[in-house]
Design a protein around this motif. Structure first.
Motif, short mmCIF file in Angstrom:
data_model
loop_
_atom_site.label_atom_id
_atom_site.label_comp_id
_atom_site.label_asym_id
_atom_site.label_seq_id
_atom_site.Cartn_x
_atom_site.Cartn_y
_atom_site.Cartn_z
N ILE A 1 -4.78 5.12 -35.67
CA ILE A 1 -4.24 6.15 -34.59
C ILE A 1 -4.25 7.43 -35.19
N GLU B 1 -9.91 -6.26 -34.54
CA GLU B 1 -8.67 -5.93 -34.53
C GLU B 1 -7.84 -6.07 -35.80
N ASP C 1 2.75 -7.06 -28.84
CA ASP C 1 2.57 -6.15 -27.72
C ASP C 1 1.73 -4.96 -28.31
N ILE C 2 1.68 -4.69 -29.24
CA ILE C 2 0.71 -3.48 -30.01
C ILE C 2 -0.78 -4.02 -29.88
N LYS C 3 -0.96 -5.24 -30.24
CA LYS C 3 -2.21 -5.95 -30.12
C LYS C 3 -2.93 -6.11 -28.64
N LYS C 4 -2.07 -6.41 -27.81
CA LYS C 4 -2.17 -6.47 -26.40
C LYS C 4 -2.76 -5.00 -25.72
N MET C 5 -2.05 -4.02 -26.31
CA MET C 5 -2.33 -2.73 -25.87
C MET C 5 -3.76 -2.41 -26.54
N VAL C 6 -3.94 -2.88 -27.70
CA VAL C 6 -5.18 -2.41 -27.99
C VAL C 6 -6.35 -3.00 -27.48
N VAL D 1 -4.74 -4.56 -36.51
CA VAL D 1 -3.49 -3.33 -36.44
C VAL D 1 -2.38 -4.25 -36.90
N ARG E 1 1.88 -7.17 -34.51
CA ARG E 1 3.08 -7.26 -33.42
C ARG E 1 2.16 -7.54 -32.28
#
Length: 796
Positions: A36, A106, A113-118, A108, A111
Motif C-alpha cells: 500500500i 495475496e 474484509d481486507i483480503k476481499k477488498m484486495v 496481506v 483480515r
C-alpha cells in the motif's frame, strides 16, 4: 492446458510477502512486489521536501520491507544478485501490471474484509486463467472467493507457505469450493519441482494440517509443563535433536516465531473448532496471557521464554514469571539413547524410561497419537499427509504416524489407554484387518495404510525420488563401518557415507576406492550422495589429532597421501563420478566435490574449505585444485596475480557459501559443469540421471594435467607482503600468518623464479608437505583439540 510461470505478483510485502518474493526470485522467476501507499510522510521525507505524490514516498513501504528482508539472517535469497529479479511498486499506481503475470499471490494482513477488498481490486486487472492464491494461515478459503467471477473461483485457492519461505519446505494447497483439479495438480507439481517444497493438498479446515497439529503439540506441552512441574529448559532438552526436532525445540522456537503468532492461530482453532475433542487444550494458559500483556513476545521484543542480558541467556520461571539463570537439564533416559545414531530407533527406548523423561514422552506421545488419529478424515483423508506436513513445516525428522510405527502400533495404544485416551476406531480396524503398521516398504517405495480400502497403498509422487532409506539393505552391493554402496539401477552405483556427521576417515576412503573399482568393472557410473542432515563436515580430524599428538608423522603422511590419491581417483577414474552435496559440505567433503566430473548440488549447500579453522591448509587436493582453477582462468594480458589472489582468499578466509548459487561466485562450483537442484528429495535421482547421460554419451577417462600454470616468486612475494601487513594491523594472529604463508607457498607453486607449467602431482606434494608441517605446530594441535571438544574454531 500447458501452464508456465514466468512472472508472479506478490501483494503484501511484510516478512512473509518479501520472503515469498525472494524465493520466487531464487528459482529465476520475475517478481512484481506490491504494497500500500503510506498515509503520511516521515520526518526525514518532510525535511527533504518530498510530498505524498512522490514515487519514493509512494513505494516507501514496499522498498523498506524488501530491503529489511534482504538484510535479514539467515538470508531469504540464494544470492544477493537475484534480488534484481524483483520489481517493487504500490497497489494504487501499479495494480494494472498484474495483467502481465501468471500467478498472483495475496499476502496481506489476516483480515477477511481486507483480503476481499484486495481480491476485488485484483479481479479488475487480472487476465482470465491467471492463478490467484492466498497465503492465509487460518481464514477459511471458501469465504475469500465469495462474490468473485466463475473464472476467478476456478483458478483460486490457498497456497500456504511456511515462514521463512526459503527454508521451510511445507507448501499447503487448500482448494476452494470451485477450484479446478487442473489448478490443484499444477500447483502440487510446481511446488515440488520448481519451488523445492513438499506439496500437501489440505482440506479447508481451521489452521489446515501443519498448524492444526503443530499448535496442538505446543499447546499440549504448555499444559504438560505445568502438570509435571518441568522447566522450560527441560522441555527444550526433551523436544529437541534427541527426538529429531530442531535445536530450538519448543520454547525457543516460539520465541523465534513470536508468541503473538502462536496465540493468533491457537485462538483461531479454539473459536472455530468447537467439536474438537481437545477443544479446551487450545485455551491459553495463564502464563501465556500474562506474557502477552507484558509484550514478552520473543525475539522481536527482546524477551520471551528466554531473555539475553549481556552474554548470559536467562530463562523464564513459569511459576513466578521472573527471569533466572538458565539451568542445565539432564535425564537418565536420554543417556540411554546416546549410542543410538538413528533418531527413529530412539523412540522405543524413550517411552520405556523410568524417570520424568520417560513419563513425559509417554504422556506427550499418547496425546499426539490420539489427536492425529482423530483428525482423519477431518483435516486429511490420508495419514501420510499429516506426517509430510509436520516434517516439512515444523522440521520434524519423523512424523507422528512414523513415530507411532517405531514404538509399535499396539504399544502406542497401550500408552494411550494408560493416559485415559483411545485411538480413532480406524486404527483398531487396521489391526483387525491384518495391517500391523501405518507404513510398509516394498520394492524401494513407501506404502501407507489406506483407510477406506483397508489396504497398503503406494504414497503418490515418489517416482521422481530415490529414497535411500527404502533401498539401503535391499539394494546393498557392499559395505563397511564407514559407508555403504547401493545399486541405483541402470548401471549406476551410489556411495552413501555412514560415519558420524559423515566425516571422511580411512573406512570412507576405502569405500570410495571400492565403489570406483566396482563401477569400473561391472557398472557404468557412480554417484556419491546421502540423505543425512549434511553431506560431510570433512576429514576425521580426531584421527589426524591422535596421529599428530603421537608424532606418527609417517602414518600421517600416508593417510594424507591416501586422501589425495582417492580424490584424484574420483577425478581420473574410468567412469563418470557425480557428487551430490547438500547442507554442510566442509573441508574434505568440499574437496571431493571439487574433484567430481559433475556436482549436482542441493540449493541449500553450505560449501567451503574451512581447514584454516583447525590450523591447517586443505590437504586432500583442495589447495591444489584452487591453484588449478585459477590457472584455467588466466587469459592473455590478464593480471594473473589478481585471479590467483581471489582463489587464495577463498581458502585463507575459510569462506563458506550460504547457498549452492553462492559457491559459483567463489569458484567452488563451476558454471557450465555443475548444476543446482532446488528440491533436495530429487537430488539423488537427478545425480543418477547425469551420471547415466555421461556414461551413455561415451565417457572417456580424463588425462592427468601437466599444464597447471604457477606464478612462483612473483605471487609468493605478493602474498607474503600481504600477510605481514595483515598481522601488523592485528587482523590476523601470528599463527594465522604462518598458515597463510604455507598456503601461499603451495598455490604459488613454491619459490620458482618465473611462471612455470607444472603437474597436479607437483602441487599435491607441496600441499601434503605444508599440511604435515602445520600438524607439528602446538598452536595447530590446540585448534584441532578446541574444535573436537567445543565444536567451534579457536583463534590463537
Amino acid at each position: 492446458m500447458k501452464r508456465t510461470i514466468k512472472k508472479v505478483a506478490v501483494i503484501g510485502s511484510g516478512i512473509m510477502g518479501s520472503g515469498i518474493a525472494c524465493h520466487f526470485a531464487n528459482i529465476g522467476v520475475e517478481v512484481l512486489l506490491l504494497d500500500i501507499v503510506p498515509r503520511e510522510l516521515t520526518e526525514a521525507e518532510a525535511k527533504k521536501g518530498l510530498t505524498l505524490d512522490s514515487k519514493i514516498v509512494r513505494n516507501r513501504l514496499v522498498n523498506e520491507h524488501l530491503s529489511n528482508s534482504l538484510k535479514s539472517k539467515p538470508s531469504p535469497i540464494y544470492n544477493q544478485k537475484f534480488a534484481s529479479r524483483i520489481t517493487t511498486g504500490n497497489t494504487t499506481d501499479d495494480m494494472a501490471k498484474i495483467a502481465a503475470v501468471d500467478w498472483i499471490i495475496e499476502v496481506v494482513v489476516e483480515r477477511l474484509d481486507i483480503k476481499k477488498m484486495v481480491f476485488e481490486q485484483i479481479e479488475k486487472f487480472r487476465k482470465p486463467g491467471t492463478l490467484v492464491t492466498s497465503n492465509t494461515s487460518g481464514i477459511p478459503i471458501h469465504f475469500m472467493s465469495e462474490g468473485r467471477s466463475e473464472d476467478f473461483q476456478k483458478h483460486f485457492c490457498g497456497t500456504h507457505f511456511f515462514n521463512p519461505a526459503r527454508y521451510l519446505k511445507l507448501f499447503e494447497i487448500i482448494p476452494g469450493p470451485q477450484t479446478s483439479s487442473e489448478v490443484l495438480d499444477f500447483l502440487t507439481d510446481y511446488g515440488s519441482k520448481f519451488l523445492g517444497k513438499t506439496s500437501v493438498v489440505a482440506k479447508d479446515t481451521p489452521a489446515f494440517i501443519g498448524n492444526r497439529i503443530g499448535i496442538y503439540g505446543i499447546q499440549s506441552l504448555f499444559h504438560l509443563v505445568k502438570e509435571m512441574g518441568l522447566t522450560i529448559e527441560e522441555v527444550d532438552k526433551l523436544t529437541g535433536p534427541v527426538i529429531g526436532r530442531p535445536k530450538s525445540a519448543t520454547f525457543r522456537t516460539v520465541d523465534v516465531v513470536g508468541l503473538d503468532t502462536l496465540v493468533h492461530v491457537a485462538n483461531g482453532i479454539y473459536e472455530n473448532c468447537p467439536n474438537d475433542e481437545q477443544h479446551e487444550l487450545f485455551k491459553l494458559p495463564d502464563f501465556v496471557n500474562k506474557m502477552m500483556e507484558n509484550k514478552w513476545l520473543g525475539s522481536k521484543t527482546g524477551q520471551g521464554f528466554y531473555k539475553k542480558e549481556g552474554k548470559e541467556i536467562l530463562s523464564l520461571d513459569l511459576d513466578t514469571l521472573e527471569y533466572r539463570a538458565a539451568k542445565k537439564a539432564s535425564f537418565a533416559t536420554l543417556e540411554l539413547t546416546k549410542t543410538i545414531d538413528k533418531t527413529i530407533d530412539r523412540f522405543k527406548v524413550l517411552v520405556k524410561g523410568k524417570d520424568k523423561a520417560g513419563e513425559f514422552y509417554r504422556k506427550s506421545f499418547a496425546g499426539m497419537f490420539a489427536y492425529v488419529s482423530n483428525r482423519i478424515p477431518e483435516i486429511s483423508d490420508e495419514l501420510y499427509k499429516i506426517d509430510d506436513a509436520m516434517k516439512a513445516g515444523f522440521g520434524w525428522e519423523n512424523g507422528p504416524f512414523e513415530i507411532w510405527d517405531a514404538i509399535g502400533v499396539e504399544k502406542g495404544i497401550e500408552i494411550m489407554k494408560a493416559e485415559g485416551l483411545e485411538p480413532a476406531a480406524w486404527v483398531t480396524d487396521m489391526l483387525a484387518s491384518g495391517s500391523s503398521s501405518f507404513y510398509t516398504i516394498k520394492e524401494g517405495a513407501t506404502y501407507f495404510y489406506n483407510i477406506p480400502t483397508k489396504s497398503q497403498t503406494k504414497v503418490p509422487g515418489q517416482d521422481a525420488f530415490i529414497i535411500l532409506n527404502n533401498i539401503r539393505e535391499s539394494k546393498k552391493v557392499w559395505s563397511n563401518s564407514g559407508a555403504i554402496i547401493q545399486d541405483l539401477g541402470d548401471g549406476i552405483l551410489n556411495l552413501e557415507f555412514q560415519s558420524k556427521m559423515n566425516t571422511i576417515g580411512g573406512d570412507v576412503l576405502v569405500a570410495i576406492n571400492k565403489a570406483i573399482d566396482l563401477s569400473e568393472k561391472e557398472y557404468q557410473g557412480l554417484v556419491i550422495g546421502n540423505q543425512a542432515a549434511n553431506f560431510s563436515v570433512g576429514a576425521n580430524i580426531g584421527m589426524i589429532f591422535m596421529m599428530a599428538v603421537e608424532q606418527e608423522y609417517d602414518e600421517l603422511n600416508m593417510a594424507i597421501k591416501m586422501f589425495q590419491d582417492t580424490m584424484m581417483r574420483v577425478r581420473y577414474s574410468g567412469i563418470p563420478v557425480v557428487v551430490a552435496p547438500h547442507g554442510m559440505t566442509f573441508g574434505g567433503g568440499c574437496e571431493m566435490s571439487l574433484h567430481a566430473d559433475k556436482v549436482v548440488a542441493a540449493a541449500e549447500t553450505y560449501m567451503g574449505l574451512v581447514e584454516f579453522g583447525v590450523g591447517v591448509i586443505p590437504g586432500g587436493g583442495g589447495s591444489k585444485e584452487m591453484a588449478l582453477r585459477a590457472s584455467d582462468l588466466f587469459h592473455k594480458n590478464d593480471v594473473e596475480l589478481n585471479v590467483l589472489q581471489e582463489y587464495f582468499m577463498t581458502v585463507a578466509m575459510a569462506k563458506v557459501s550460504t547457498s549452492a548459487y553462492e559457491a559459483f561466485d567463489s569458484g567452488l562450483l563451476q558454471h557450465g559443469k555443475d548444476i543446482v537442484v532446488v528440491n533436495k528429495d530429487r537430488q539423488i535421482a537427478e545425480a543418477k540421471k547425469h551420471a547415466l547421460i555421461m556414461a551413455e554419451a561415451g565417457y572417456t577417462q580424463p588425462i592427468r594435467r601437466n599444464d597447471v600454470k604457477v606464478l612462483g616468486k612473483q605471487a609468493l612475494g605478493m602474498f607474503l607482503v600481504g600477510t605481514d601487513q595483515m598481522q601488523a594491523g592485528k587482523y590476523i594472529s601470528e599463527h594465522d600468518r604462518k598458515i597463510a604463508n604455507k598456503l601461499a607457498y603451495v598455490m604459488a607453486g613454491g619459490d620458482l623464479s618465473e611462471p612455470t607449467l607444472v603437474t597436479e602431482q607437483y602441487i599435491l606434494d607441496l600441499e601434503r608437505e605444508a599440511f604435515l608441517s602445520l600438524c607439528t605446530e602446538r598452536k595447530t594441535l590446540e585448534r584441532i583439540q578446541f574444535m573436537l571438544t567445543k565444536g567451534k574454531p579457536l583463534r590463537n
